[in-house]
Enzyme design. Structure first.
Site, PDB file in Angstrom:
ATOM      1  N   SER A 197      93.653  -5.896  -0.992  1.00 22.76           N
ATOM      2  CA  SER A 197      93.596  -6.730  -2.183  1.00 22.76           C
ATOM      3  C   SER A 197      94.351  -8.034  -2.049  1.00 22.76           C
ATOM      4  CB  SER A 197      94.106  -5.978  -3.400  1.00 22.76           C
ATOM      5  OG  SER A 197      95.309  -5.355  -3.114  1.00 22.76           O
ATOM      6  N   HIS A 249      99.034  -8.789  -4.823  1.00 23.51           N
ATOM      7  CA  HIS A 249      98.027  -9.663  -5.421  1.00 23.51           C
ATOM      8  C   HIS A 249      98.546 -11.095  -5.519  1.00 23.51           C
ATOM      9  CE1 HIS A 249      96.275  -6.017  -7.842  1.00 23.51           C
ATOM     10  NE2 HIS A 249      96.271  -5.830  -6.540  1.00 23.51           N
TER      11      HIS A 249
END
Length: 342
Positions: A197, A249
């Site tokens: 991610s 992230h």
């Protein structure tokens, strides 16, 4: 991809479906971008590249997961990996999944993931296993985690590769994943973290900076900017749920955002056709002045930022000592859950 499956992280899964996976008194977070981004809203020129690197990334991640399941070998009672409960889908043999009480994402145990290179602060800092900052990007917590991230990679990555080529998109993907791992390690110490991610958020960040640096050549740019910002905000907001590695992230997004200014500026309109123009009206520069300025500023910020973060990491600094409120970036406590390592 610190104890979190960062990758149910930045690319296609919904964090509402996420839960901590416990094994051997260890938690790990997982996270994945929930977006199938609307990159088509951003680009109006025709694709000039054939996308092959992104499919290879998808294949590589899938093969690594298969290898992880082979090594995990849940049904093997002589295995060093303790099984608490019944393996799921036992008809798959040694590829069957850990009990759902241990891993609800249909995948291997935390012990297997750690053995294969999951991100773990103690291993990176105290045992000099810095390679985990890279290997964790290719590991996934389970089938759900893998599918969410790979779908997101296909939606985001293929169009970007068609527009800008495999070299630039490959660099952005890998460096963003690395940047996400570094920031995650600075703040998450007691868990492991896996997933792509951070790299996927890096592609989102690059899409945003690409739109900004090439602002003058687009039509409907305000609508494109709003759409992209909504997608980014939603994905980052999902990261404040418990057991999601939002630091991966954020680190990946910031890295990709800066890399987009460096690798994705487009020549000013008419540059490629200037040979047909009279010499007196030709452009003196391939890029506009503000594009050069953004390129230089981004390059300096990226190098300095990564160097400072790496020095802090290998010196053993805890990110929370320098940012006491940063825990709200990855988890906001409510009456339904608490925000702690357990």
């Amino acid at each position: 991809m610190s104890g979190s499956y960062r990758d149910l992280e930045a690319g296609g899964a919904n964090k509402n479906n996420m839960a901590p996976i416990r094994n051997s008194n260890r938690n790990y977070y997982y996270a994945a971008p929930t977006t199938s981004t609307t990159a088509s809203h951003l680009y109006h020129s025709e694709s000039t590249w054939t996308s092959w690197l992104v499919p290879i990334f998808v294949l590589a991640n899938s093969l690594v997961f298969i290898v992880a399941m082979y090594i995990n070998d849940c049904p093997n009672k002589n295995s060093a990996i303790p099984v608490r409960g019944h393996c799921v889908a036992r008809f798959l043999g040694r590829f069957s999944f850990q009990p759902l009480s241990e891993n609800p994402l249909f995948g291997p145990s935390s012990i297997t993931l750690t053995k294969m290179g999951a991100l773990q602060w103690d291993s990176v800092v105290n045992h000099h296993q810095g390679w985990r900052l890279i290997t964790c990007i290719w590991l996934h917590a389970g089938v759900i985690h893998l599918a969410a991230n790979m779908l997101s990679l296909v939606f985001i990555g293929i169009r970007l590769e068609q527009q800008f080529g495999f070299v630039r998109i490959g660099i952005i993907y890998l460096l963003s994943g690395f940047g996400g791992s570094v920031l995650s390690s600075l703040f998450i110490r007691n868990n492991i973290s896996v997933g792509a991610s951070g790299a996927l958020f890096g592609l989102l960040g690059a899409m945003l900076s690409e739109l900004i640096t090439n602002w003058t050549i687009y039509t409907n740019k305000a609508a494109a900017l709003v759409s992209l910002l909504v997608i980014i905000v939603i994905n980052l907001a999902i990261g404040i749920l418990p057991h999601v590695d939002n630091f991966a992230h954020i680190g990946g997004f910031l890295t990709g955002f800066l890399l987009g200014f460096i690798f994705l500026p487009r020549p000013q309109y008419g540059w490629l056709e200037q040979q047909r123009l009279p010499s007196g009206v030709r452009f003196k520069s391939k890029y506009k002045a503000y594009q050069y300025a953004l390129w230089l500023i981004s390059l300096v910020l990226l190098i300095v930022g990564l160097l400072i973060a790496l020095v802090m990491l290998f010196r053993g600094d805890n990110g929370y000592d320098h940012c006491h409120w940063c825990h709200y970036l990855t988890c906001v406590p409510t009456s339904k859950w608490k925000c702690n390592d357990s």
